[in-house]
Scaffold this active site. Structure first.
Site, PDB file in Angstrom:
ATOM      1  N   ASN A  96      35.052  38.703  32.459  1.00  0.00           N
ATOM      2  CA  ASN A  96      36.062  38.508  33.517  1.00  0.00           C
ATOM      3  C   ASN A  96      35.520  37.776  34.743  1.00  0.00           C
ATOM      4  O   ASN A  96      36.287  37.124  35.460  1.00  0.00           O
ATOM      5  CB  ASN A  96      36.619  39.876  33.935  1.00  0.00           C
ATOM      6  CG  ASN A  96      37.390  39.806  35.234  1.00  0.00           C
ATOM      7  OD1 ASN A  96      38.542  39.374  35.269  1.00  0.00           O
ATOM      8  ND2 ASN A  96      36.744  40.197  36.337  1.00  0.00           N
ATOM      9  N   GLY A  98      34.438  35.404  37.499  1.00  0.00           N
ATOM     10  CA  GLY A  98      34.784  33.994  37.675  1.00  0.00           C
ATOM     11  C   GLY A  98      34.847  33.643  39.143  1.00  0.00           C
ATOM     12  O   GLY A  98      35.068  34.514  39.992  1.00  0.00           O
ATOM     13  N   TYR A 167      36.986  24.529  37.365  1.00  0.00           N
ATOM     14  CA  TYR A 167      37.657  25.793  37.020  1.00  0.00           C
ATOM     15  C   TYR A 167      38.546  25.601  35.792  1.00  0.00           C
ATOM     16  O   TYR A 167      38.483  26.355  34.827  1.00  0.00           O
ATOM     17  CB  TYR A 167      38.473  26.272  38.224  1.00  0.00           C
ATOM     18  CG  TYR A 167      39.144  27.606  38.036  1.00  0.00           C
ATOM     19  CD1 TYR A 167      38.483  28.788  38.366  1.00  0.00           C
ATOM     20  CD2 TYR A 167      40.457  27.711  37.538  1.00  0.00           C
ATOM     21  CE1 TYR A 167      39.100  30.026  38.211  1.00  0.00           C
ATOM     22  CE2 TYR A 167      41.073  28.930  37.380  1.00  0.00           C
ATOM     23  CZ  TYR A 167      40.397  30.087  37.723  1.00  0.00           C
ATOM     24  OH  TYR A 167      41.008  31.304  37.560  1.00  0.00           O
TER      25      TYR A 167
HETATM   26  N1  LIG Z   1      43.714  36.048  40.779  1.00  0.00           N
HETATM   27  C1  LIG Z   1      44.362  35.185  40.010  1.00  0.00           C
HETATM   28  O1  LIG Z   1      45.470  34.736  40.351  1.00  0.00           O
HETATM   29  C2  LIG Z   1      43.760  34.753  38.688  1.00  0.00           C
HETATM   30  C3  LIG Z   1      44.584  34.030  37.820  1.00  0.00           C
HETATM   31  C4  LIG Z   1      44.070  33.637  36.586  1.00  0.00           C
HETATM   32  C5  LIG Z   1      42.777  33.970  36.225  1.00  0.00           C
HETATM   33  N2  LIG Z   1      41.988  34.669  37.084  1.00  0.00           N
HETATM   34  C6  LIG Z   1      40.650  34.991  36.630  1.00  0.00           C
HETATM   35  O2  LIG Z   1      40.455  36.386  36.641  1.00  0.00           O
HETATM   36  C7  LIG Z   1      39.086  36.692  36.883  1.00  0.00           C
HETATM   37  C8  LIG Z   1      38.985  37.642  38.055  1.00  0.00           C
HETATM   38  O3  LIG Z   1      39.576  37.021  39.179  1.00  0.00           O
HETATM   39  P1  LIG Z   1      39.950  37.801  40.532  1.00  0.00           P
HETATM   40  O4  LIG Z   1      41.177  37.153  41.066  1.00  0.00           O
HETATM   41  O5  LIG Z   1      39.892  39.258  40.317  1.00  0.00           O
HETATM   42  O6  LIG Z   1      38.724  37.295  41.436  1.00  0.00           O
HETATM   43  P2  LIG Z   1      37.956  38.034  42.635  1.00  0.00           P
HETATM   44  O7  LIG Z   1      37.223  36.960  43.357  1.00  0.00           O
HETATM   45  O8  LIG Z   1      38.905  38.890  43.396  1.00  0.00           O
HETATM   46  O9  LIG Z   1      36.929  38.962  41.860  1.00  0.00           O
HETATM   47  C9  LIG Z   1      35.922  38.408  41.034  1.00  0.00           C
HETATM   48  C10 LIG Z   1      34.765  39.363  40.922  1.00  0.00           C
HETATM   49  O10 LIG Z   1      33.733  38.689  40.170  1.00  0.00           O
HETATM   50  C11 LIG Z   1      32.494  38.884  40.832  1.00  0.00           C
HETATM   51  N3  LIG Z   1      31.564  37.803  40.518  1.00  0.00           N
HETATM   52  C12 LIG Z   1      31.632  36.513  40.953  1.00  0.00           C
HETATM   53  N4  LIG Z   1      30.584  35.829  40.500  1.00  0.00           N
HETATM   54  C13 LIG Z   1      29.823  36.685  39.754  1.00  0.00           C
HETATM   55  C14 LIG Z   1      28.595  36.555  39.047  1.00  0.00           C
HETATM   56  N5  LIG Z   1      27.922  35.399  39.010  1.00  0.00           N
HETATM   57  N6  LIG Z   1      28.102  37.644  38.405  1.00  0.00           N
HETATM   58  C15 LIG Z   1      28.768  38.825  38.461  1.00  0.00           C
HETATM   59  N7  LIG Z   1      29.920  38.999  39.128  1.00  0.00           N
HETATM   60  C16 LIG Z   1      30.454  37.939  39.765  1.00  0.00           C
HETATM   61  C17 LIG Z   1      32.857  38.937  42.311  1.00  0.00           C
HETATM   62  O11 LIG Z   1      31.833  39.542  43.097  1.00  0.00           O
HETATM   63  C18 LIG Z   1      34.166  39.714  42.294  1.00  0.00           C
HETATM   64  O12 LIG Z   1      33.961  41.107  42.412  1.00  0.00           O
HETATM   65  C19 LIG Z   1      38.387  35.353  37.141  1.00  0.00           C
HETATM   66  O13 LIG Z   1      37.750  34.914  35.962  1.00  0.00           O
HETATM   67  C20 LIG Z   1      39.543  34.445  37.504  1.00  0.00           C
HETATM   68  O14 LIG Z   1      39.263  33.114  37.220  1.00  0.00           O
HETATM   69  C21 LIG Z   1      42.460  35.061  38.318  1.00  0.00           C
END
Ligand SMILES: NC(=O)c1ccc[n+]([C@@H]2O[C@H](COP(=O)([O-])OP(=O)(O)OC[C@H]3O[C@@H](n4cnc5c(N)ncnc54)[C@H](O)[C@@H]3O)[C@@H](O)[C@H]2O)c1
Length: 260
Positions: A96, A98, A167
């Protein structure tokens, strides 16, 4: 909490969730915990990890916390060792973690993208998932059972409109990673799928300007943005026995914002 306080649990279905201290990852971890999985929460943000654990005191016996950068090859040895030590062989992996770099709330466009930013996003969003898959496969194959889920994005299905080119490319590539793993290890009882969230209310989404988020929300047929629990529920299902015939699939969870 010290090591001596830990209650050692053995379960057939321990799960690793990366980037799970906040946002969607935390929603996935909570859904898996609710379904009875012991969960290893991996994140690079140590403060967020501490908050995650402090908010769930009653779950200490089924929760392990690992501070790591999942794009670091050596970190996966630690993650696997901690999973094995606390809960036994890993059965579920959710890739997850990202990042989506923004500058004053906006992406860099392709013609101005520095190689350094491109490389970092490829490493965190994509290479980490390869490293995770490679790390868990021996234990899953030995058990004849495994569940791998990549958290991709709607951007992986139709190109990135708010995030940058890096991305979008990583999110499309995660679909290919899951499909290839599905081909290679289906006969070992291992499924590999991708979930493609639409807009979900998290810190990442909050980086975009308010007007962008308002416009996106207004275009979602169900009339709301997603919540981390929406993604958690889908992944909890994919992680279970009843999803054994679903593999190599891309599951859209987006309130109808993309129907492909
Ligand atoms: N929020 C959205 O609208 C959305 C939509 C589609 C996909 N996503 C995907 O869902 C996933 C989670 O997104 P989110 O919105 O919860 O993001 P977020 O930024 O709120 O949380 C991401 C988490 O990943 C951790 N992280 C970042 N880099 C890291 C690394 N190198 N090693 C370990 N941990 C790491 C961060 O510290 C954070 O806790 C991502 O892959 C994102 O691309 C999000």
């Amino acid at each position: 909490m010290t090591d001596s306080d830990e209650f050692i649990v053995r379960s057939e279905r321990p799960a690793i969730v990366t980037g799970a201290a906040r946002g969607i990852g935390a929603g996935i971890a909570d859904a898996l915990l609710a379904a009875g999985h012991p969960v290893v929460v991996v994140d690079i943000n140590t403060d967020a990890l501490a908050e995650f654990r402090a908010a769930r005191p009653k779950l200490a016996e089924r929760l392990a916390i690992v501070a790591a950068d999942v794009s670091d090859e050596a970190a996966w040895e630690t993650i696997l060792q901690e999973t094995q030590r606390r809960f036994g062989p890993v059965a579920v992996l959710v890739n997850n973690a990202g990042i989506s770099p923004k500058h004053n709330g906006l992406r860099r466009e392709t013609d101005g993208m520095p190689l350094e930013e491109w490389n970092r996003v490829i490493a965190v969003n994509l290479t980490s998932a390869f490293l995770g898959v490679r790390a868990v496969l021996p234990a899953m194959r030995a058990q004849g059972w495994g569940r791998i889920v990549n958290v991709s994005s709607q951007a992986g299905r139709q190109g990135a409109r708010i995030a940058g080119v890096h991305y979008g490319v990583t999110k499309s590539a995660l679909l290919g990673l899951a499909m290839t793993v599905a081909y290679e290890y289906g006969a070992d009882g291992i499924t590999a799928n991708s979930v493609t969230p639409g807009r979900v209310e998290t810190d990442m989404a909050a980086q975009a300007p308010d007007e962008v988020n308002a416009r996106l929300a207004a275009a979602i047929p169900v009339g709301r943005v997603g919540q981390p629990a929406d993604i958690g529920a889908t992944i909890s299902f994919l992680a279970g026995d009843s999803a054994s015939f679903i593999t190599g699939a891309t599951i859209d969870v987006n309130g109808g914002s993309f129907m492909g």
